[in-house]
Design a protein around this motif. Structure first.
Motif, PDB file in Angstrom:
ATOM      1  N   PRO A 233      28.115  29.208  25.513  1.00  0.00           N
ATOM      2  CA  PRO A 233      27.816  29.552  24.251  1.00  0.00           C
ATOM      3  C   PRO A 233      26.783  30.824  24.302  1.00  0.00           C
ATOM      4  CG  PRO A 233      27.803  27.348  24.464  1.00  0.00           C
ATOM      5  CD  PRO A 233      28.035  27.814  25.841  1.00  0.00           C
ATOM      6  N   GLY A 234      27.166  31.719  23.728  1.00  0.00           N
ATOM      7  CA  GLY A 234      26.294  32.903  23.396  1.00  0.00           C
ATOM      8  C   GLY A 234      26.233  33.882  24.889  1.00  0.00           C
ATOM      9  N   VAL A 235      26.669  33.390  25.888  1.00  0.00           N
ATOM     10  CA  VAL A 235      26.726  34.271  27.156  1.00  0.00           C
ATOM     11  C   VAL A 235      27.824  34.412  27.536  1.00  0.00           C
ATOM     12  CG1 VAL A 235      25.506  34.554  29.237  1.00  0.00           C
ATOM     13  CG2 VAL A 235      24.222  32.930  27.343  1.00  0.00           C
ATOM     14  N   VAL A 236      28.204  35.497  27.903  1.00  0.00           N
ATOM     15  CA  VAL A 236      29.515  35.862  29.068  1.00  0.00           C
ATOM     16  C   VAL A 236      28.853  35.598  30.645  1.00  0.00           C
ATOM     17  CG1 VAL A 236      31.221  37.185  29.788  1.00  0.00           C
ATOM     18  CG2 VAL A 236      30.602  37.028  27.459  1.00  0.00           C
ATOM     19  N   ALA A 237      29.160  34.685  31.330  1.00  0.00           N
ATOM     20  CA  ALA A 237      28.705  34.408  32.563  1.00  0.00           C
ATOM     21  C   ALA A 237      29.338  35.258  33.864  1.00  0.00           C
ATOM     22  CB  ALA A 237      28.643  32.881  33.142  1.00  0.00           C
ATOM     23  N   ASN A 238      30.937  35.296  33.477  1.00  0.00           N
ATOM     24  CA  ASN A 238      31.793  35.879  34.258  1.00  0.00           C
ATOM     25  C   ASN A 238      32.924  36.460  33.442  1.00  0.00           C
ATOM     26  OD1 ASN A 238      31.939  33.863  37.221  1.00  0.00           O
ATOM     27  ND2 ASN A 238      30.521  35.455  36.927  1.00  0.00           N
ATOM     28  N   HIS A 239      33.281  37.760  33.808  1.00  0.00           N
ATOM     29  CA  HIS A 239      34.441  38.405  33.086  1.00  0.00           C
ATOM     30  C   HIS A 239      34.978  39.131  34.321  1.00  0.00           C
ATOM     31  CE1 HIS A 239      32.817  42.315  32.303  1.00  0.00           C
ATOM     32  NE2 HIS A 239      31.812  41.632  32.322  1.00  0.00           N
ATOM     33  N   ASP A 240      36.587  39.155  34.191  1.00  0.00           N
ATOM     34  CA  ASP A 240      37.267  40.092  34.886  1.00  0.00           C
ATOM     35  C   ASP A 240      36.947  40.000  36.339  1.00  0.00           C
ATOM     36  OD1 ASP A 240      38.818  40.967  32.527  1.00  0.00           O
ATOM     37  OD2 ASP A 240      37.053  42.158  32.045  1.00  0.00           O
ATOM     38  N   VAL A 241      36.730  38.956  36.936  1.00  0.00           N
ATOM     39  CA  VAL A 241      36.255  38.949  38.498  1.00  0.00           C
ATOM     40  C   VAL A 241      37.409  38.831  39.425  1.00  0.00           C
ATOM     41  CG1 VAL A 241      35.193  37.658  40.099  1.00  0.00           C
ATOM     42  CG2 VAL A 241      33.919  37.792  37.806  1.00  0.00           C
ATOM     43  N   ASP A 242      37.566  39.830  40.240  1.00  0.00           N
ATOM     44  CA  ASP A 242      38.735  39.945  41.039  1.00  0.00           C
ATOM     45  C   ASP A 242      37.977  39.760  42.423  1.00  0.00           C
ATOM     46  OD1 ASP A 242      40.676  40.229  39.453  1.00  0.00           O
ATOM     47  OD2 ASP A 242      40.112  42.281  39.073  1.00  0.00           O
ATOM     48  N   VAL A 243      38.413  38.654  43.385  1.00  0.00           N
ATOM     49  CA  VAL A 243      38.102  38.839  44.919  1.00  0.00           C
ATOM     50  C   VAL A 243      38.975  38.484  45.610  1.00  0.00           C
ATOM     51  CG1 VAL A 243      36.405  37.639  46.414  1.00  0.00           C
ATOM     52  CG2 VAL A 243      35.567  37.994  44.019  1.00  0.00           C
ATOM     53  N   THR A 244      39.312  38.968  46.799  1.00  0.00           N
ATOM     54  CA  THR A 244      40.351  38.735  47.629  1.00  0.00           C
ATOM     55  C   THR A 244      39.655  38.491  49.096  1.00  0.00           C
ATOM     56  OG1 THR A 244      41.919  40.090  46.549  1.00  0.00           O
ATOM     57  CG2 THR A 244      42.460  39.474  48.853  1.00  0.00           C
ATOM     58  N   ILE A 245      39.778  37.189  49.507  1.00  0.00           N
ATOM     59  CA  ILE A 245      39.097  37.051  50.815  1.00  0.00           C
ATOM     60  C   ILE A 245      40.519  36.768  51.825  1.00  0.00           C
ATOM     61  CG2 ILE A 245      38.082  35.341  52.091  1.00  0.00           C
ATOM     62  CD1 ILE A 245      36.878  34.269  49.478  1.00  0.00           C
ATOM     63  N   ARG A 246      40.568  37.648  52.703  1.00  0.00           N
ATOM     64  CA  ARG A 246      41.490  37.641  53.904  1.00  0.00           C
ATOM     65  C   ARG A 246      41.194  36.469  54.724  1.00  0.00           C
ATOM     66  NH1 ARG A 246      41.073  42.407  57.397  1.00  0.00           N
ATOM     67  NH2 ARG A 246      38.859  42.554  56.634  1.00  0.00           N
ATOM     68  N   PRO A 247      42.243  35.877  55.373  1.00  0.00           N
ATOM     69  CA  PRO A 247      42.147  34.761  56.316  1.00  0.00           C
ATOM     70  C   PRO A 247      41.559  35.188  57.537  1.00  0.00           C
ATOM     71  CG  PRO A 247      44.236  35.559  56.204  1.00  0.00           C
ATOM     72  CD  PRO A 247      43.811  36.162  55.135  1.00  0.00           C
ATOM     73  N   GLY A 248      40.605  34.279  58.010  1.00  0.00           N
ATOM     74  CA  GLY A 248      39.888  34.404  59.302  1.00  0.00           C
ATOM     75  C   GLY A 248      38.778  35.684  59.161  1.00  0.00           C
ATOM     76  N   THR A 249      38.198  35.718  57.976  1.00  0.00           N
ATOM     77  CA  THR A 249      37.258  36.751  57.866  1.00  0.00           C
ATOM     78  C   THR A 249      35.668  36.130  57.345  1.00  0.00           C
ATOM     79  OG1 THR A 249      37.967  37.482  55.679  1.00  0.00           O
ATOM     80  CG2 THR A 249      38.923  38.828  57.479  1.00  0.00           C
ATOM     81  N   VAL A 250      34.712  36.928  57.137  1.00  0.00           N
ATOM     82  CA  VAL A 250      33.447  36.512  56.513  1.00  0.00           C
ATOM     83  C   VAL A 250      33.340  37.580  55.469  1.00  0.00           C
ATOM     84  CG1 VAL A 250      31.034  36.324  56.500  1.00  0.00           C
ATOM     85  CG2 VAL A 250      32.150  35.664  58.563  1.00  0.00           C
TER      86      VAL A 250
END
Lengths: 363, 502
Positions: B18-35
């Motif tokens: 309510p009243g706050v946008v905590a996240n918007h348009d978040v894009d994350v890609t994690i490749r396998p076997g990586t940090v």
């Protein structure tokens, strides 16, 4: 205006649900053990006899004092389970002091009340000091102090008390120091104790302290958010110690109406358990002066009326404790549910207010 | 990436409270076997994103794909089922149970609670170098071992994608190295790690990929092989926002606050603040720049009297206030906009007018003698609501119901009341929308013109440069450089903040 009405309705919603629930559970329990719930409730809801009415008022007063003592701690975020020990040792000290008759008449009464408050405050102050200096949880220390208080009082009573047959008690009050009461009915129905008025005064004082004074604001702020209180300049340790002692001082007064009204000494007539009832009633009344008044009245009514069960029905008077327990549990749960629901309503109200003025998210 | 399927793909994730946008348009890609490192300042939206990936909260928009499969995660249990596990910053272990018991708690069905489980724990421990003895009580374990146990717990439950929330915050440097060894073992076995942090050194040391978040969204990715700390810091704090432009200087000659050689030591004897000296004159804004966690919070708490310095002297005007506590300092005219408004600035369940009193309990119009002046406080709250444009249905609304920006405007209005002589503003515009930000900047500038001395701590370098008359950079509890905001660039500050070397 409708907003005000709505908020009152919301405030009454939780206790109403709680009472309905506790009636329901009690009924089920009575039915489950094979007795007649109808008989139970008709006995309980019968208009009490004059003698019992007087009893109910006296009990309400003492339970209410205990509830105020508990509420002072609760509003600060402290759980003073030690009311029981505090008023035991305070009652014994005050009864001994009053019995010794250093002062005469009414002065003796006032001085004894002061003794009760001082001893109660000192006893709870131990728990307060332990918490502020050593970080000992007040829940643990006050429970232990309860046991110590009872043992100590027993020791002093046995060694220095007045022996009378099989019983021991403190020296009787001089007749000049006993306070008459007010008999609303016939003399044989008993008196409403004069010091019951203390409950009323404490209730008013508690309300003023909490809502009108700086100290009360600090107390409530500390109870709501310790970190915000600290940042606002409140010294948390000082607040803990003061409120703990204040709670103990009030606890010291719990049994005083009975001492000066009817008991006249500390002995077999001492009523145990008022401290725990006070905690329950503070929870039931949400630590609000008026809420606790209704809670105390309800508990006193149930306790006193349960005596009728012994003669009128085959239901054990102890069943009333189930009703009381369920009422407390149900009130705590339903208040939390209603509170969350209310918060959502309020947030929605804010969002509505802002639609059109900002692009804020509404849900 | 050509052949392998991505371990995690988050696309267009959005979450609104309510009243706050905590996240918007978040894009994350994690490749396998990586940090994969996720970095950003506090309040950038990292924790909301983690909670979404771990099924604690459900996104309003966007999709989550785990190993190529689209999933909807309704609870952590479902997250574990698809192979996502999380280790929280605060460990969730029962001290009085053994390693084995903690491990099987809630996962009794997997390998039983006896020798089957014991064998599996040994296997995991040996495979990744965790050095865990199943039959030792957890209370005997040190912090690093507890953390390894937490990671092992997640692996035991079959997770292949492990979220670590600021895992190094609790570790000493040697332990950090050891943890990184463990993480490399994990990834070489094909597991993926999402590493949340704002310590740039560590991120550069361990990460294979880096995603940066700011103001609720992902603002870029970086390659740790080529990126510098400076570039990351710039991405984190941003430098494309409209600059809050200072006007001509209003600095006077009267010193309002001075610290000389202030040192603060914690209970273990470590220096949190070392020999800090500063002066702020009337009409001057002193900005403090630094990567979070370098002593800014301690500095503020020391000046506010919530901590008493171990050595050194603090003067307010010509009074020695070194040993004064918060209330006395506030009465002497210090206004305080705390970093965490929910914890330190507000009583969330109390109405706005009671929040107006908080911190001003002893001063008019909030109080009269020993009593609270309800009418005065309410009237003054109306004034703040109007003057500072606090959007609320009324002053009886609990502050919890307000949006972050409006809560902050209320706090700013409150702290500016009663003619303060010094304002301590800690991240005054963090987590507020752009409109509220501009309004708060205006209020600070106006007060500065009227002779207010301001100590401004901010992670937003543009805010610092735009508002300050002088900027000091703090690093590990020491001031390491003084800059003139008229000439400094965010790059210069970034260099100083990270310890000189670019």
């Amino acid at each position: 205006m409708t907003g005000r009405l709505k908020s009152v309705a919301l405030a009454l919603l939780a206790p109403a649900i709680a009472i309905v629930l506790s009636i329901l559970v009690t009924t089920l329990v009575i039915a489950a053990v094979g007795s007649s719930p109808g008989e139970f409730w008709s006995t309980m809801f019968e208009v009490p006899k004059p003698r019992l009415r007087v009893d109910i008022v006296n009990q309400t007063a003492m339970i209410y004092i205990a509830a105020v003592a508990a509420a002072i701690g609760f509003r600060m975020g402290l759980f003073n389970i030690g009311l029981e020990g505090q008023y035991t040792i305070a009652s014994f000290a005050a009864a001994s002091f009053a019995g010794a008759a250093y002062l005469g008449g009414f002065a003796n009464v006032i001085a004894s009340l002061a003794v009760a408050m001082l001893v109660g405050a000192a006893w709870s102050g131990i728990a307060g000091l332990l918490k502020t200096t050593r970080g000992v949880s007040e829940v643990i220390s006050t429970i232990m102090l309860n046991a110590i208080a009872v043992t100590l009082v027993g020791y002093f009573l046995n060694n220095y008390g007045v022996k009378e047959g099989n019983t021991v008690h403190t020296k009787n009050l001089e007749p000049s120091s006993t306070l008459g009461g007010f008999s609303p009915f016939e003399d044989r129905d008993g008196e409403i104790w004069a010091l019951s008025i203390v409950a009323l005064l404490l209730g008013i004082g508690f309300w003023v302290l909490l809502n009108k004074t700086r100290f009360g604001f600090d107390l409530r702020a500390s109870g709501q958010s310790e970190s915000a209180a600290l940042a606002s300049g409140i010294n948390p340790k000082r607040m803990i110690l003061i409120s703990m002692m204040l709670s103990g001082a009030v606890a010291g007064l719990i049994w005083m109406p009975a001492l000066f009204g009817g008991a006249r000494n500390y002995g077999t007539s001492f009523q145990v358990g008022l401290g725990f009832l006070g905690i329950a009633v503070a929870l039931l009344g949400r630590n609000r002066p008026v809420g606790m008044l209704f809670g105390a009245l309800l508990f006193a009514f149930l306790s006193v009326k349960s005596n009728d069960l012994t003669f009128g029905t085959d239901v054990s008077p102890s069943i009333v404790q189930i009703t009381q327990g369920v009422a407390v549990l149900a009130v705590v749960v339903t208040y939390e549910v209603v509170r969350r629901w209310r918060t959502r309503l309020e947030q929605r109200a804010v969002s509505r207010e802002l639609t059109g003025t900002t692009a804020g998210a509404t849900s | 990436m050509p052949s392998a399927v991505d371990a995690v793909q988050l696309r267009g994730i959005g979450k609104r409270f309510p009243g706050v946008v905590a996240n918007h348009d978040v894009d994350v890609t994690i490749r396998p076997g990586t940090v994969h490192a996720l970095i950003g300042e506090n309040g950038a939206g990292k924790s909301t994103l983690m909670k979404i990936l771990y099924g604690v909260q459900r996104p309003d928009d966007g999709t989550i794909a785990i190993e190529g499969e689209q999933v909807v995660l309704k609870s952590p249990t479902e997250a574990i089922e698809v192979g996502v596990g999380m280790v929280f910053q605060h460990f969730m272990l029962a001290d009085n149970l053994t390693v084995l018991e903690n491990m099987v708690l809630g996962a009794e069905k997997l390998h039983g609670i006896g020798d089957g489980a014991r064998t599996e724990i040994r296997r995991i421990s040996d495979r990744f170098g965790f050095d865990l003895d199943p039959d030792v009580l957890v209370e005997r374990l040190g912090v690093a071992a507890r953390q390894r146990l937490e990671i092992a717990k997640v692996l035991y439950r079959g997770a292949r994608i492990i979220i670590l929330d600021e895992p190094t915050a609790v570790l000493v440097p040697q332990e950090v190295d050891a943890l990184f060894e463990n993480l490399r073992e994990l990834t070489s076995a094909g597991n993926s790690v999402l590493f949340i942090s704002h310590k740039l050194d560590e991120v550069l040391a361990i990460a294979d990929d880096i995603t940066v978040m700011r103001r609720g969204t992902t603002v870029g990715t970086a390659d740790p092989a080529t990126a510098t700390k400076q570039e990351l810091a710039e991405l984190m704090v941003g430098s494309e926002l409209p600059s809050p432009e200072t006007e001509e200087s209003t600095v006077t000659d009267t010193v309002q606050l001075s610290l000389s050689d202030v040192t603060l030591t914690d209970e273990f004897g470590r220096n949190l603040l070392s020999d800090l000296s500063l002066t702020i004159r009337r009409g001057e804004v002193l900005g403090i720049a630094g990567v979070e966690g370098n002593g800014q919070a301690e500095l503020v708490e020391t000046i506010m009297g919530m901590r008493i310095p171990t050595a050194g002297r603090i003067m307010l005007g010509d009074e020695d206030v070194t040993h004064w506590h918060t209330r006395r300092l506030r009465e002497a005219g210090i206004g305080y906009i705390p970093e965490d408004r929910h914890r330190h600035g507000l009583l969330l369940d109390a109405p706005l007018w009671e929040n107006r009193i908080l911190g001003h309990q002893t001063r008019p119009p909030s109080s009269k003698g020993m009593f609270i002046n309800r009418r005065g406080a309410r009237k003054d709250t109306e004034r703040i609501v109007a003057d500072y444009d606090v959007r609320a249905p009324g002053i009886d609304t609990p502050s919890r119901a307000l949006s972050g920006g409006n809560q902050q405007k209320l706090i700013v209005g409150r702290e500016m009341s009663g003619d303060p002589v010094l304002l301590i503003a800690s991240h005054p515009t963090r987590g507020v929308d752009v409109g509220a930000q501009a309004a708060i900047w205006d209020h600070i500038k106006r007060a500065r013109r009227a002779g207010l001395a301001v100590l401004l701590i901010s992670a937003d370098l543009d805010e610092l440069i735009g508002l300050s008359d002088t900027i000091q950079v703090i690093l590990r509890g020491r001031f390491v450089g003084t800059f003139d905001p008229a000439k400094v660039t965010p790059q210069d500050l970034g260099t100083a903040m990270t310890g000189g070397a670019a």
